[in-house]
Motif scaffolding. Sequence first.
Motif: not given
Lengths: 130, 130
Positions: B77, B79, B88, B90-92, B96, B117-120, B123-124
């Motif tokens: 995924y 973000v 960036t 997403l480690a996963m 899911p 899927t894109y997460f919004y 960022c870190g």
Amino acid sequence: MALKYSRQRQVIKDFLMTRKDHPTADVVYMNVKREYPNISLGTVYRNLSLLANLGEIQRLQVGDGIDHFDADTSRHYHVVCTKCGSVTDLAMDSTPYDELTNTVNADFEGIIEGHVTYFYGICGNCHKKL
Amino acid sequence: MALKYSRQRQVIKDFLMTRKDHPTADVVYMNVKREYPNISLGTVYRNLSLLANLGEIQRLQVGDGIDHFDADTSRHYHVVCTKCGSVTDLAMDSTPYDELTNTVNADFEGIIEGHVTYFYGICGNCHKKL
DNA sequence: TTCCTTGCAAATCGTTTGCATAATG
DNA sequence: CATTATGCAAACGATTTGCAAGGAA
């Protein structure tokens, strides 16, 4: 920039509420034009963007390069048919949505506010025809 | 349409593999140009599309209207930062992902093949600066 | 009268494409 | 030699924008 009433904007929103197929700006334009022949494409784009920014409608970017619009602003997923390109609503409670967001937030060094998901596959209609 | 070797295509792919920030076609162009000054934007677009269709790279449509590209084709995924626009990884693990697909398939009258899927969120990097 | 909104047309911008030429197999 | 790929520039298509005129508060 206080909002003023505009007949055009109202007609656009009204039209969108009658449709559950998530039309594009152009489709909105062509339909609204029947009832309001003088309306211009620019006005349609301006109002769709305005309404989307106000949160009164939803802008969908399903991957075909054209923005689709949805008058249903409740949180729900969409399915994009890889056969016919249709965009349909997916009935589902909010559990999977929250679960996914939470799972991801667990070990992310920033803050995840939400996510956008589009499912791809064969829609009910196309599936019957096979 | 048998594929023939092209130096340009190789350079484009090589460059993309050195980056994990998911550059756009234009960014790829500007960078590859340094090493291969004669290359044209059209060639970059053509090869990025070709590679994406071959499955050797991934095309990301994160919602900013510009295609981003990712040399990492493993299922993961992304973000999108609402502050700086960065994309960036997403480690996963894939749990899911499969869960969501299965949940949805359960009561859908067609066939769900997968989802994007894109997460919004923040960022870190941006989060540290607050 | 203020200033938001429109219609129109031109402009933007990411991306694609036609074509003659160059490179690959 | 047959075919694929390139560079260049023009074409595209969705969306945005500048501007003068119209409509709402």
